[in-house]
Design an enzyme around this catalytic site. Structure first.
Site, PDB file in Angstrom:
ATOM      1  N   GLU A  18     -11.995  12.818   3.191  1.00 19.32           N
ATOM      2  CA  GLU A  18     -10.547  12.692   2.951  1.00 19.32           C
ATOM      3  C   GLU A  18      -9.750  12.902   4.239  1.00 19.32           C
ATOM      4  O   GLU A  18      -8.763  12.212   4.480  1.00 19.32           O
ATOM      5  CB  GLU A  18     -10.092  13.679   1.873  1.00 19.32           C
ATOM      6  CG  GLU A  18     -10.516  13.304   0.461  1.00 19.32           C
ATOM      7  CD  GLU A  18      -9.905  12.002  -0.016  1.00 19.32           C
ATOM      8  OE1 GLU A  18      -8.828  11.606   0.491  1.00 19.32           O
ATOM      9  OE2 GLU A  18     -10.502  11.359  -0.896  1.00 19.32           O
ATOM     10  N   GLN A  32      -4.908   7.539   7.144  1.00 28.75           N
ATOM     11  CA  GLN A  32      -4.395   6.513   8.074  1.00 28.75           C
ATOM     12  C   GLN A  32      -5.524   5.735   8.762  1.00 28.75           C
ATOM     13  O   GLN A  32      -5.351   5.227   9.872  1.00 28.75           O
ATOM     14  CB  GLN A  32      -3.478   7.165   9.118  1.00 28.75           C
ATOM     15  CG  GLN A  32      -2.256   7.840   8.489  1.00 28.75           C
ATOM     16  CD  GLN A  32      -1.452   8.649   9.474  1.00 28.75           C
ATOM     17  OE1 GLN A  32      -1.936   9.606  10.048  1.00 28.75           O
ATOM     18  NE2 GLN A  32      -0.204   8.272   9.679  1.00 28.75           N
ATOM     19  N   GLY A  59      -8.822   8.168  16.234  1.00 28.56           N
ATOM     20  CA  GLY A  59      -7.360   8.219  16.281  1.00 28.56           C
ATOM     21  C   GLY A  59      -6.748   9.399  15.539  1.00 28.56           C
ATOM     22  O   GLY A  59      -7.432  10.127  14.830  1.00 28.56           O
ATOM     23  N   TYR A  60      -5.428   9.570  15.711  1.00 24.92           N
ATOM     24  CA  TYR A  60      -4.670  10.647  15.057  1.00 24.92           C
ATOM     25  C   TYR A  60      -5.405  11.974  15.249  1.00 24.92           C
ATOM     26  O   TYR A  60      -5.886  12.593  14.297  1.00 24.92           O
ATOM     27  CB  TYR A  60      -4.456  10.344  13.571  1.00 24.92           C
ATOM     28  CG  TYR A  60      -3.670   9.082  13.332  1.00 24.92           C
ATOM     29  CD1 TYR A  60      -2.275   9.088  13.384  1.00 24.92           C
ATOM     30  CD2 TYR A  60      -4.300   7.873  13.084  1.00 24.92           C
ATOM     31  CE1 TYR A  60      -1.540   7.928  13.185  1.00 24.92           C
ATOM     32  CE2 TYR A  60      -3.583   6.709  12.889  1.00 24.92           C
ATOM     33  CZ  TYR A  60      -2.200   6.735  12.937  1.00 24.92           C
ATOM     34  OH  TYR A  60      -1.481   5.587  12.742  1.00 24.92           O
ATOM     35  N   TYR A  74      -1.562  15.810  -0.962  1.00 25.60           N
ATOM     36  CA  TYR A  74      -2.483  14.745  -1.382  1.00 25.60           C
ATOM     37  C   TYR A  74      -3.932  15.173  -1.218  1.00 25.60           C
ATOM     38  O   TYR A  74      -4.754  15.024  -2.133  1.00 25.60           O
ATOM     39  CB  TYR A  74      -2.253  13.448  -0.596  1.00 25.60           C
ATOM     40  CG  TYR A  74      -3.435  12.520  -0.743  1.00 25.60           C
ATOM     41  CD1 TYR A  74      -3.613  11.798  -1.914  1.00 25.60           C
ATOM     42  CD2 TYR A  74      -4.433  12.461   0.245  1.00 25.60           C
ATOM     43  CE1 TYR A  74      -4.748  11.012  -2.090  1.00 25.60           C
ATOM     44  CE2 TYR A  74      -5.566  11.678   0.065  1.00 25.60           C
ATOM     45  CZ  TYR A  74      -5.717  10.952  -1.100  1.00 25.60           C
ATOM     46  OH  TYR A  74      -6.840  10.189  -1.293  1.00 25.60           O
ATOM     47  N   ASP A 116      -3.044   7.916  -3.130  1.00 21.27           N
ATOM     48  CA  ASP A 116      -3.142   7.339  -1.790  1.00 21.27           C
ATOM     49  C   ASP A 116      -2.491   5.962  -1.783  1.00 21.27           C
ATOM     50  O   ASP A 116      -1.849   5.556  -2.753  1.00 21.27           O
ATOM     51  CB  ASP A 116      -4.607   7.275  -1.349  1.00 21.27           C
ATOM     52  CG  ASP A 116      -5.427   6.265  -2.158  1.00 21.27           C
ATOM     53  OD1 ASP A 116      -4.916   5.706  -3.156  1.00 21.27           O
ATOM     54  OD2 ASP A 116      -6.596   6.022  -1.795  1.00 21.27           O
TER      55      ASP A 116
END
Length: 366
Positions: free
Chosen positions: A55, A60, A99-100, A138, A156
């Site tokens: 999760e 993203q 990423g992120y 979430y 989601d």
């Protein structure tokens, strides 16, 4: 009776009732569920660690992109205690390219907290999960439902799309999120809450897709309002995206034989803790001359050579353009404070964000 009236009458007597939707979803899921590396097989209990890890990674990011990273993580760190005993640098290196990067730092902090404060066992309630680093509403709902079968519905992007079409939610996102959350909860079965959530996720991923949804294959197509209107692809309603202001800067790629000059970014902020080549500030309207003044100072450095073209990258809030300069350092050249030499042969193991991989590839013609 005309054929049109006959069809309408037939539809009105066969349309799905709201109370039947959860069971129809589960019946469809039992036949068509996706096989995912983090998902328990039918009849098996879910592993909270694998659910949590997936999760966090899926935020993203696509299932296709996450698969290889997930497999690498669980092979190296098979449980949350093992991950908590790792170093943050190792976690960032394994995460590089996904990423992120704040997710990776939060992932590591959460693993430490679960191992230290909960004996390596994840809390089994939404409230307990939300108290952990990096777990928002979430993610807490997803873990509670899928790993512990708590009767809650995580929403989601896939579920937002299914629900907004099924009920023709006219309000735009993100304002529509509370309404969609309420409507999604009506699709929960009395048991198998985790499967209910995963059924909706799979439905959105495989049938109720953003473009050209396969409505004829959907178990809920009889009473989908958007389908009846022929407006499926217009949902969910979204406000126009605002693009950030272009920022510009320079990146300085210095080699010393088979080594590359790098440094670590500050722990907090964009790309925190990641590895980068030295560079200028990234500012709107910055000119090349000003950016070049921020080049690292090393003795015996060859003249800076500007590479033709620019490296472009798009972050969540702004696009970026970087001009790239290269130079060579003599053998034995020491590094400025806060920088280090790394072998170019081992760059794949460094915690380099995608933008830096682009820079290095452009500079070294890789």
């Amino acid at each position: 009776m005309s054929s049109t009236i006959a069809r309408k009458k037939e539809r009105s007597t066969t349309a799905t009732t709201p109370s039947a939707r959860p069971s129809l979803l589960l019946a469809w899921y039992d036949r068509h569920r996706r096989r995912l590396p983090w998902r328990a097989a039918p009849g098996e209990a879910s592993d909270p660690y694998r659910v949590w890890l997936s999760e966090i990674m899926l935020q993203q990011t696509t299932v296709k992109a996450v698969g290889p990273y997930f497999e690498k993580f669980v092979a190296r760190w098979p449980d949350v205690t093992a991950l908590g005993n790792a170093s943050q640098d190792d976690v960032l290196r394994m995460w590089a390219g996904l990423g992120y990067y704040s997710r990776a730092r939060n992932l590591y902090a959460c693993a430490i907290a679960v191992a230290r404060d909960h004996g390596g066992v994840f809390p089994d309630t939404e409230e307990g999960l939300r108290a952990l680093p990096g777990i928002g509403p979430y993610t807490a709902a997803a873990i509670a439902a899928i790993a512990f079968d708590r009767r809650t519905m995580p929403v989601d992007g896939n579920i937002e799309r299914v629900v907004s079409r099924l009920f023709a939610v006219e309000e735009e996102l993100p304002q529509a999120k509370p309404r969609i959350q309420q409507l999604a909860a009506t699709l929960l079965a009395d048991t198998r809450a985790g499967d209910s959530a995963q059924a909706l996720m799979d439905l959105g991923a495989s049938i109720c897709t953003p473009k050209k949804p396969a409505c004829s294959l959907c178990p809920l197509n009889d009473d989908c309002i958007a389908r009846a209107q022929g407006t499926q692809e217009s949902f969910p309603r979204k406000a126009p995206k605002k693009s950030g202001t272009l920022r510009r800067g320079a990146a300085f790629v210095v080699t010393r034989g088979g080594e590359l000059l790098v440094r670590s970014r500050p722990e907090k902020g964009l790309l925190g803790g990641m590895t980068e080549v030295p560079g200028s500030d990234w500012l709107a309207g910055q000119d090349d001359a000003t950016a070049k003044q921020q080049a690292p100072k090393l003795k015996g450095l060859s003249r800076w050579q500007r590479k033709v073209g620019v490296v472009t990258h798009v972050f969540t809030h702004f696009p970026l353009e970087l001009v790239v300069y290269t130079a060579k350092a003599e053998a034995g050249t020491s590094t400025p404070d806060g920088m280090r030499w790394v072998p170019t042969a081992t760059l794949a193991g460094e915690a380099l964000p995608n933008v830096m991989r682009k820079v290095i590839a452009h500079a070294l013609d890789l």
